[in-house]
Design an enzyme around this catalytic site. Structure first.
Site, PDB file in Angstrom:
ATOM      1  CG  HIS A   1      -5.383  20.471  22.958  1.00 39.89           C
ATOM      2  ND1 HIS A   1      -5.211  20.220  21.549  1.00 39.89           N
ATOM      3  CD2 HIS A   1      -4.845  21.613  23.206  1.00 39.89           C
ATOM      4  CE1 HIS A   1      -4.894  21.065  20.942  1.00 39.89           C
ATOM      5  NE2 HIS A   1      -4.415  22.372  21.767  1.00 39.89           N
ATOM      6  CD  GLU A   2      -4.630  24.046  25.893  1.00 42.68           C
ATOM      7  OE1 GLU A   2      -3.501  24.327  26.047  1.00 42.68           O
ATOM      8  OE2 GLU A   2      -5.487  24.249  25.095  1.00 42.68           O
TER       9      GLU A   2
ATOM     10  CG  HIS B   1      -0.241  22.669  23.758  1.00 39.70           C
ATOM     11  ND1 HIS B   1       0.466  22.257  22.678  1.00 39.70           N
ATOM     12  CD2 HIS B   1      -1.439  22.941  23.396  1.00 39.70           C
ATOM     13  CE1 HIS B   1      -0.585  22.792  21.473  1.00 39.70           C
ATOM     14  NE2 HIS B   1      -1.576  22.980  22.165  1.00 39.70           N
TER      15      HIS B   1
ATOM     16  CD  GLU C   1      -2.899  24.512  18.989  1.00 41.53           C
ATOM     17  OE1 GLU C   1      -3.762  23.945  19.362  1.00 41.53           O
ATOM     18  OE2 GLU C   1      -2.010  25.233  19.446  1.00 41.53           O
TER      19      GLU C   1
END
Length: 635
Positions: A167-168, A171, A245
């Site tokens: 997930h990070e 980003h 998100e």
């Protein structure tokens, strides 16, 4: 949506951010002027001229305060993601750590970075945060940092930690982290009135007593006005970050093909008292950067969607009863991620394929896969890490050994070329460093082709922890070694160029982001030279090189009349072209990547060494290729 389209969407949101910021500033100025007007009316100001002058001065003062505070905070963030993590109490994870939990975290981050073809981010642990959360920060890949809380490190198993890290990294690749830093800088300004108000209210005299007079009423008024700014800030953060998100969750699912990792992490967050709330006072400022809401807001003010909504988005058939069960476990003993890992049988990664293995590729599919990865790529990354010899892995993680190892990776296998490189290195770094680098050169020249770039990235991550002076010196040496002889290969030259760019961006993080503004028509000559150099590097016979060149041209410059010509100046002809090519508009850069793939594999196939050369060239252009490119089949 491909990588460049996702990044362009972030840039559009960045422009939207400035519009929302301007509206917030106007709202605050109007509120301040209203308070001043009411105050003047109460004390009986004599004339409209006096009121107008006072309100004009008030407007100017408010704008200067907001603008100055935003500018100041933005400048303090120029140090990059690592500085942000340390400001929140983050502790850097040593690259040579033997702690099982920290070693597991580093391995997961390294696997995800290698799988995606991106630079290794710095890794931090927020030791004073007992709940489950994480964030990524920085301006771009070279200075990016990932920080996880102690609660996440202790309570998440490897599968769940992999989902959070994916997930990070989503980003990072989507360029959300730069937008998030801009958000921090700008919003600091509109909350500044409250900061000044609290300062005035808490001001004390020499006897330690609070100041009397007008400071406290003025401070209370500014705190009230600051609450308006804080409301605007939270609203803007919620509006900007909530959809990002969902996209990062979807990216993590795409990368891992494993919804259970993310779902498990969300359920564990739900099962912890306080859920993802952070203890650090700076959590308000960076709440939009976190994996899960760090403040506990809901509704319009929440920077993140509700946990149950995020679970349903990635697993539509999820039953709410399971979420309620997680909530009921809040009073039970916290789970141990490491214990859960020990209870599971870890699958050994498959071995690396032979270098002669033929990879079937299509330019369009490879280009669309930029900035993403699949389970095949994660398996390839695990195989790469497992295949690196122990002595070289330890050297890459050692503060003193990483530098000669990196130089050894840049040494040519051609004795005449290497002799000139040794002379260049000796003049800059001394005889001892030259000898160490030559020793490592002997060790790495027989390595599997798929190991060279990941090994260089590991050493680079270690070197980034040294002083800016050391980093700048290593960057200069990389350039010198790549220009020591005109017969340097494109692989050696490209690796040196990539390392130089990464080190420069690490030393000055704010320069890591290039705004795309260049059209293909403006860099036609550069594109022709790049394709010619790539075709020449991959084919000994001029006729084959010409066919490779002609296979790539229709993908990027279909109307061009350019013809193949071997680069007379060698690979150095590209020195000035990289910055212009890196600044291409998204659609143009995607076309360029397709052309590079078509040139490298003009017959539809490429070997592992050819794929690694293509990976390095694309990495210089900030177009990260996944580890396995496409499913590998034996020729």
């Amino acid at each position: 949506m491909n990588l460049f389209e996702r990044q362009e969407a972030v840039r559009r949101r960045s422009r939207r951010l400035f519009m929302l910021f301007a509206l917030a500033v106007l709202g605050i100025v109007a509120a301040v002027n209203l308070v001043v007007w009411l105050s003047l009316a109460y004390i009986g100001a004599a004339s409209f001229a006096t009121i107008g002058q006072v309100m004009a001065m008030t407007t100017i003062g408010t704008l200067l305060l907001i603008g100055g505070a935003s500018f100041y905070r933005t400048m303090t963030l120029r140090k990059g993601g690592g500085a942000v993590a340390m400001a929140l109490g983050g502790t850097p994870v040593p690259v040579d750590t033997h702690d099982p939990g920290l070693r597991r975290l580093l391995n997961v981050v390294e696997e995800m970075a290698i799988a995606s073809g991106s630079a290794l981010p710095q890794v931090f642990v927020l030791e004073d945060e007992p709940r489950i959360n994480a964030f990524a920060a920085g301006f771009g890949g070279p200075d990016a940092a990932i920080a996880v809380t102690r609660g996440a490190l202790d309570r998440l198993n490897r599968q769940e930690l992999q989902g959070v890290v994916a997930h990070e990294i989503g980003h990072i690749l989507n360029a959300d982290i730069r937008l998030n830093l801009r958000l921090v800088g700008l919003l600091f300004g509109i909350t500044m009135l409250g900061v000044v108000g609290r300062f005035l209210v808490s001001t004390r005299n020499r006897d330690g007593k609070r100041e009397a007079g007008g400071l406290i009423p003025l401070g209370l008024a500014l705190m009230a006005l600051g609450a308006i700014g804080l409301w605007f800030a939270r609203l803007i953060k919620a509006g900007i970050s909530r959809q990002r998100e969902y996209l990062a969750d979807a990216s993590a699912l795409q990368y891992t093909r494993d919804p259970e990792g993310l779902v498990g992490a969300f359920l564990k967050i739900a099962g912890v008292p306080g859920q993802g709330r952070m203890l650090a006072p700076e959590a308000e400022e960076i709440s939009h950067m976190l994996f899960e809401d760090g403040l506990g807001f809901s509704g319009w003010m929440a920077t993140h969607p509700p946990l149950l909504d995020r679970i349903r988005a990635i697993r539509p058939g999820f039953k709410p009863e399971k979420f309620n069960e997680a909530l009921s476990r809040q009073q039970l003993a916290a789970p141990s991620g490491l214990d859960e890992d020990h209870a599971k049988a870890m699958v050994e990664p498959p071995p690396l394929p032979p270098e002669a293995t033929s990879i079937r590729v299509s330019p369009g599919a490879v280009a669309e896969g930029l900035g993403g990865w699949r389970p095949d790529d994660v398996q390839r990354a695990q195989a790469v890490i497992a295949a690196i010899p122990g002595v070289l892995d330890r050297a890459a993680r050692d503060r003193e050994e990483a530098m000669p190892l990196l130089f050894g990776l840049l040494f040519s296998a051609e004795p005449t070329v290497q002799k000139k490189q040794r002379f260049e290195l000796k003049a800059r770094m001394g005889e001892r460093m030259t000898g160490q680098s030559a020793d490592y050169a002997e060790r790495v020249h027989g390595l599997h082709a798929a190991l060279r770039l990941p090994l260089a990235m590991l050493a680079l991550a270690t070197l980034k922890r040294r002083s800016k002076t050391d980093v700048a010196a290593v960057a200069d040496v990389c350039t010198a070694l790549s220009h020591a002889d005109g017969r340097i290969t494109l692989l050696e030259y490209g690796l040196a160029q990539l390392l130089h760019a990464e080190l420069q961006a690490s030393a000055d993080p704010a320069t890591a982001w290039r705004q795309p503004r260049v059209k293909l028509a403006d860099v036609e000559a550069d594109v022709v030279q790049l394709l010619a150099v790539l075709a020449h590097a991959g084919h000994a016979q001029p006729a084959e090189a010409q066919r490779a060149f002609m296979a790539g041209m229709p993908h990027v410059l279909p109307q061009s009349s350019a013809r193949y010509a071997p680069p007379a100046q060698g690979v150095a002809v590209l020195d000035d072209a990289w910055p212009r090519l890196d600044a291409l508009l998204p659609k143009a850069k995607l076309m360029l990547v397709e052309a590079l793939v078509a040139t490298a594999a003009h017959d539809g196939r490429m070997t592992i060494p050819e794929a690694e050369l293509l990976r390095i060239v694309c990495a210089i252009l900030h177009a990260p290729l996944p580890a396995a490119l496409e499913p590998v089949r034996a020729a």
